[in-house]
Design a protein around this motif. Sequence first.
Motif, PDB file in Angstrom:
ATOM      1  N   LEU A  28     -29.339 -42.195  78.283  1.00  0.00           N
ATOM      2  CA  LEU A  28     -29.154 -41.750  77.450  1.00  0.00           C
ATOM      3  C   LEU A  28     -30.084 -42.898  76.288  1.00  0.00           C
ATOM      4  O   LEU A  28     -30.585 -42.326  75.143  1.00  0.00           O
ATOM      5  CB  LEU A  28     -27.204 -42.843  77.284  1.00  0.00           C
ATOM      6  N   SER A  29     -30.745 -44.465  76.743  1.00  0.00           N
ATOM      7  CA  SER A  29     -31.619 -44.806  76.530  1.00  0.00           C
ATOM      8  C   SER A  29     -32.555 -44.381  75.990  1.00  0.00           C
ATOM      9  O   SER A  29     -33.312 -43.824  74.927  1.00  0.00           O
ATOM     10  CB  SER A  29     -32.015 -46.406  77.163  1.00  0.00           C
ATOM     11  N   LEU A  30     -32.686 -42.989  76.801  1.00  0.00           N
ATOM     12  CA  LEU A  30     -34.137 -42.425  76.441  1.00  0.00           C
ATOM     13  C   LEU A  30     -33.581 -41.250  75.976  1.00  0.00           C
ATOM     14  O   LEU A  30     -34.653 -41.451  74.752  1.00  0.00           O
ATOM     15  CB  LEU A  30     -34.822 -41.913  77.836  1.00  0.00           C
ATOM     16  N   LEU A  31     -32.720 -40.785  75.248  1.00  0.00           N
ATOM     17  CA  LEU A  31     -32.514 -39.711  74.608  1.00  0.00           C
ATOM     18  C   LEU A  31     -32.476 -40.103  73.493  1.00  0.00           C
ATOM     19  O   LEU A  31     -32.542 -39.662  72.539  1.00  0.00           O
ATOM     20  CB  LEU A  31     -31.661 -39.245  75.165  1.00  0.00           C
ATOM     21  N   ILE A  32     -31.509 -41.155  72.924  1.00  0.00           N
ATOM     22  CA  ILE A  32     -31.740 -41.720  72.050  1.00  0.00           C
ATOM     23  C   ILE A  32     -32.816 -42.695  71.555  1.00  0.00           C
ATOM     24  O   ILE A  32     -33.091 -42.165  70.223  1.00  0.00           O
ATOM     25  CB  ILE A  32     -30.520 -43.166  72.209  1.00  0.00           C
ATOM     26  N   ALA A  33     -33.683 -43.082  72.076  1.00  0.00           N
ATOM     27  CA  ALA A  33     -34.813 -43.621  71.440  1.00  0.00           C
ATOM     28  C   ALA A  33     -35.626 -42.775  70.983  1.00  0.00           C
ATOM     29  O   ALA A  33     -36.491 -42.632  69.891  1.00  0.00           O
ATOM     30  CB  ALA A  33     -36.122 -44.073  71.934  1.00  0.00           C
ATOM     31  N   ALA A  34     -35.623 -41.243  71.754  1.00  0.00           N
ATOM     32  CA  ALA A  34     -36.675 -39.796  71.498  1.00  0.00           C
ATOM     33  C   ALA A  34     -36.108 -39.243  70.351  1.00  0.00           C
ATOM     34  O   ALA A  34     -36.613 -38.889  69.428  1.00  0.00           O
ATOM     35  CB  ALA A  34     -36.238 -38.866  72.714  1.00  0.00           C
ATOM     36  N   ALA A  35     -34.603 -39.009  70.426  1.00  0.00           N
ATOM     37  CA  ALA A  35     -33.500 -38.413  69.376  1.00  0.00           C
ATOM     38  C   ALA A  35     -33.898 -38.989  67.577  1.00  0.00           C
ATOM     39  O   ALA A  35     -34.954 -38.821  67.188  1.00  0.00           O
ATOM     40  CB  ALA A  35     -32.461 -38.201  69.509  1.00  0.00           C
ATOM     41  N   TYR A  36     -33.805 -40.593  67.881  1.00  0.00           N
ATOM     42  CA  TYR A  36     -35.023 -41.013  66.725  1.00  0.00           C
ATOM     43  C   TYR A  36     -35.945 -40.868  65.971  1.00  0.00           C
ATOM     44  O   TYR A  36     -35.985 -40.893  65.126  1.00  0.00           O
ATOM     45  CB  TYR A  36     -34.713 -42.703  66.910  1.00  0.00           C
ATOM     46  N   LEU A  37     -37.060 -40.801  67.201  1.00  0.00           N
ATOM     47  CA  LEU A  37     -38.167 -40.580  66.752  1.00  0.00           C
ATOM     48  C   LEU A  37     -38.079 -38.733  66.342  1.00  0.00           C
ATOM     49  O   LEU A  37     -38.480 -38.824  65.175  1.00  0.00           O
ATOM     50  CB  LEU A  37     -38.701 -40.857  68.051  1.00  0.00           C
ATOM     51  N   GLY A  82     -28.778 -49.917  61.676  1.00  0.00           N
ATOM     52  CA  GLY A  82     -27.900 -51.144  62.037  1.00  0.00           C
ATOM     53  C   GLY A  82     -27.493 -50.522  63.756  1.00  0.00           C
ATOM     54  O   GLY A  82     -26.948 -51.377  64.268  1.00  0.00           O
ATOM     55  N   LEU A  83     -26.740 -49.156  63.782  1.00  0.00           N
ATOM     56  CA  LEU A  83     -25.306 -48.858  64.132  1.00  0.00           C
ATOM     57  C   LEU A  83     -26.500 -48.237  65.484  1.00  0.00           C
ATOM     58  O   LEU A  83     -25.975 -48.491  67.153  1.00  0.00           O
ATOM     59  CB  LEU A  83     -25.022 -47.446  64.085  1.00  0.00           C
ATOM     60  N   LEU A 139     -28.342 -49.409  71.582  1.00  0.00           N
ATOM     61  CA  LEU A 139     -29.141 -50.115  71.854  1.00  0.00           C
ATOM     62  C   LEU A 139     -29.282 -50.760  72.883  1.00  0.00           C
ATOM     63  O   LEU A 139     -29.477 -51.550  73.788  1.00  0.00           O
ATOM     64  CB  LEU A 139     -30.245 -49.887  71.666  1.00  0.00           C
ATOM     65  N   THR A 140     -28.379 -52.062  71.788  1.00  0.00           N
ATOM     66  CA  THR A 140     -28.516 -53.434  72.477  1.00  0.00           C
ATOM     67  C   THR A 140     -27.296 -53.615  74.509  1.00  0.00           C
ATOM     68  O   THR A 140     -27.413 -54.323  74.869  1.00  0.00           O
ATOM     69  CB  THR A 140     -28.447 -54.331  71.264  1.00  0.00           C
ATOM     70  N   ILE A 141     -26.471 -52.388  72.994  1.00  0.00           N
ATOM     71  CA  ILE A 141     -25.417 -52.708  74.019  1.00  0.00           C
ATOM     72  C   ILE A 141     -25.599 -52.027  75.260  1.00  0.00           C
ATOM     73  O   ILE A 141     -25.642 -51.940  77.161  1.00  0.00           O
ATOM     74  CB  ILE A 141     -24.421 -51.474  73.991  1.00  0.00           C
ATOM     75  N   ILE A 142     -26.621 -51.259  75.046  1.00  0.00           N
ATOM     76  CA  ILE A 142     -26.639 -49.796  76.832  1.00  0.00           C
ATOM     77  C   ILE A 142     -28.044 -50.917  77.544  1.00  0.00           C
ATOM     78  O   ILE A 142     -28.782 -50.198  78.506  1.00  0.00           O
ATOM     79  CB  ILE A 142     -26.827 -49.118  76.493  1.00  0.00           C
ATOM     80  N   THR A 143     -29.004 -51.125  76.733  1.00  0.00           N
ATOM     81  CA  THR A 143     -30.045 -52.389  77.258  1.00  0.00           C
ATOM     82  C   THR A 143     -30.689 -53.311  77.485  1.00  0.00           C
ATOM     83  O   THR A 143     -30.920 -54.171  78.173  1.00  0.00           O
ATOM     84  CB  THR A 143     -31.320 -51.626  77.001  1.00  0.00           C
ATOM     85  N   ALA A 144     -29.439 -54.127  77.049  1.00  0.00           N
ATOM     86  CA  ALA A 144     -30.021 -55.575  77.337  1.00  0.00           C
ATOM     87  C   ALA A 144     -29.411 -56.731  78.238  1.00  0.00           C
ATOM     88  O   ALA A 144     -30.160 -57.140  78.569  1.00  0.00           O
ATOM     89  CB  ALA A 144     -28.731 -56.333  76.344  1.00  0.00           C
ATOM     90  N   GLY A 145     -28.524 -55.836  79.099  1.00  0.00           N
ATOM     91  CA  GLY A 145     -28.049 -56.221  80.487  1.00  0.00           C
ATOM     92  C   GLY A 145     -28.669 -55.847  81.517  1.00  0.00           C
ATOM     93  O   GLY A 145     -28.427 -54.754  81.840  1.00  0.00           O
ATOM     94  N   CYS A 146     -29.827 -56.334  82.236  1.00  0.00           N
ATOM     95  CA  CYS A 146     -30.430 -55.579  83.230  1.00  0.00           C
ATOM     96  C   CYS A 146     -30.197 -55.643  84.373  1.00  0.00           C
ATOM     97  O   CYS A 146     -29.584 -56.174  84.932  1.00  0.00           O
ATOM     98  CB  CYS A 146     -32.244 -56.212  83.370  1.00  0.00           C
ATOM     99  N   TRP A 147     -30.035 -54.345  85.095  1.00  0.00           N
ATOM    100  CA  TRP A 147     -29.262 -54.643  86.131  1.00  0.00           C
ATOM    101  C   TRP A 147     -30.100 -55.250  87.601  1.00  0.00           C
ATOM    102  O   TRP A 147     -29.119 -54.871  88.347  1.00  0.00           O
ATOM    103  CB  TRP A 147     -28.948 -52.644  86.564  1.00  0.00           C
ATOM    104  N   ASP A 148     -31.038 -54.035  87.423  1.00  0.00           N
ATOM    105  CA  ASP A 148     -32.146 -55.008  88.251  1.00  0.00           C
ATOM    106  C   ASP A 148     -32.350 -56.367  87.955  1.00  0.00           C
ATOM    107  O   ASP A 148     -33.560 -56.533  88.591  1.00  0.00           O
ATOM    108  CB  ASP A 148     -33.401 -53.342  87.730  1.00  0.00           C
TER     109      ASP A 148
END
Lengths: 364, 393
Positions: free
Chosen positions: A124-133, B10-11, B16-25
């Motif tokens: 999802l992160s990959l897709l959203i970032a790419a879609a934004y671009l 902003g949205l 992105l903040t929600i899904i990427t902030a906490g790094c599982w690894d």
Amino acid sequence: MLSQERIGTSEAFFLIVAAMIEVGTLTGARDIADQVGVDMWLVSPLETFFSLGAIYILTRLAMKFPQQDFFGFSRQIAGRWVAWPLSLGLLFYWLALTAHVTRVTTDVIKNSLLARTPAEVILLSLLIAAAYLASRGLEPLARACIIIIIVTLPLIMILFLLVLPHFRFENFLPILPRGPWPVLRLAFWRISNAEEMSLFLILVPFLQQPREAWQAASRGYLVVMVIVITVLTTCQGVLGIELLKYALIPGLSVTQLAEFAGTFIERISLVFISLWIILAFPTVAALLWASAYLAGRLVNLNDYRLLAFYQLPLVFFLARHPGNNLEVKSFYFFLQPLGFAYLLIIPAILYLIAIIRFPPAGSS
Amino acid sequence: MNRRSLYRAGLLLLLLTIITAGCWDNKDLERRALVLGAAVDLAAAGGSLVVTEPWKITLEMPILRRMVTRGEGGGGGGEGQDENTMPTWRLTLTGTTFAEAINKAATRSERTLFFGHQKILLMGEELARRGDLRSVLDWWARNRESYLAIDVLLAEGSAGDIMEARPKFARSVSLFLHEQMQQVIKTSRFVKHSLAEVLAALDAGQDILLAGVKMVPRQELEVSGAGVIREGRLAGWLTPEETQAALWITGETKGCDILVVPVPELQQTLSVEFGKLQAEVKPLMEEDKLSFTIKIKVEGKIAEKMGNPKLFAAADLHQVENRAARLMEERIRQVLGKLQQQYQADVLGFGRKVEKVRPRQWEAMKGQWRQIYSSLPVTVQVKVSIRRTGMVS
């Protein structure tokens, strides 16, 4: 097409280089090794010749109608009833390709960097970032490609050169033990692996110099093939053909042997894979942009850019569908024949009809 | 940027903040136990593979605070060091598979094991004789943290016992063995093969040599000789001298070997130090009869002379060269005999040479290769050229 969306020939060159290099380049060695064994290194140079022929036909067709995209010129050449299904097929091809690229990238990220992070989050992160671009339009996308290529590609190639001390020429012998046909057949079939060159089916009207489309396409493709050949040859020279068949990401396995005297980074291969993953963004973004544009054309939408986001659920579904990494290849079995059709067969047929129906001015 | 675009950006940022902030690894270094080396053995004495947990693994991990504040004894395992002052922890685990055994570490260590800095993988003799090495190594090939560049060695006896050694300078056995493997540029009395090379050989069904390690008195270690791996199992050992001769043939030697050459004509015993060594191994096919020719060219210098103090003349050097060449030929024939007849192990890659040069003939003979190999005529020609006599005549 929006009025501000014009890119120069060099921008088109960088766009195509960035779009074509993706994680599949690192995993592709295994597929070729499976099919032709020790002659793997011969496939890519031959594939370059065949693909250049296909790219020539494709760009000549597009340049014949410099103000029109695929939907436009196919309608003009073959009529509406042919243009619609062809364009819908192309749209599906690009969306499925986007799903395939993101899925493979996600698998590589999971296998190498982020084992505990859920695949859905990476995807999802990959897709959203790419879609934004993609939603910013073609011009910002092309500029992003220039930056990404200039920053990442030289570093990647330097890192790759570090494994050269492990290179063994005997890993390339014997030459053609099963004769030339398996190699030639595969090289010809691999025209379909130049997937992102299909972008030129819609890209020409966006060029400031449409007549330079072939120049941008051929040069971009040649640069990409130099990189691909370097990666594949190094994989074979270092790992040997048996380990190559066994490794899931041969390009990454090779860089695990890299030693760089004096470096404080012990795991150079992770730097390498991180840089390479960055290169997946332009690919996904370019494909999302292209499919959004084509979808917009089909529904007659002038500002098509937000469609890049609306396509994401379908792409996400297609990318998540294969149950495991071994199922990915069988699930996306249709990509290769579709690619072959859209890169060679359909352009060749359309070009032939175009020559007959619209002969160059001055010819009898 | 208008208000609508601002909201959208902003949205997106929020999402992105929600899904990427906490790094599982994310895992802090303080919560990791860095594995420097692993020693694998059969768990049961006598080596039965049918017991519930046949595999044993000993992992060596540094205790960083002791590494930093090591005592006057110097090295990690130096004299006077005991279990309470050793800068490493050796954790021994057993399991039905290595994955299971390693997973059990979670019951013994509060830290997560991290294999990204593993330097060596040591296999016990009994395990190598009885277990299929491809299966033994599978976990390392599959594990994303493991590196293909790690050195693979064979222990004479139990690999776990080797981990009990006390190296004098190095801070751990694994670091000692890793550093020791770099000495391959100084001698070819052992061979250096990485996990990638071992996997490639095993996958291709080829035989390979692996460096041997043994404990010597005073809990010290010696890396020398080589284990002969045939069809994925240990078939036997080569002595350090035989290993040297084998590496002359494969061309893996990096030079610097010392060859002691007695020259009765001069009443001297000379040490010839190797510089450049070029080996050419060629398969010949005459009337459907396969044979091999090994041609080796060595350049070297006189490192030492003992016996008659007479000064060298140019003709004397020719005598030394001839004696050295005959001696090398003899040692090469000896190791060839052992590999061909005793072990029937093609660790020198003769079959691969045939496959590369004569692929069609190889297809016909690969089924009976072991039998063909064991009686293969091999011609050996060595040419030694002494370029220098050191700092004196």
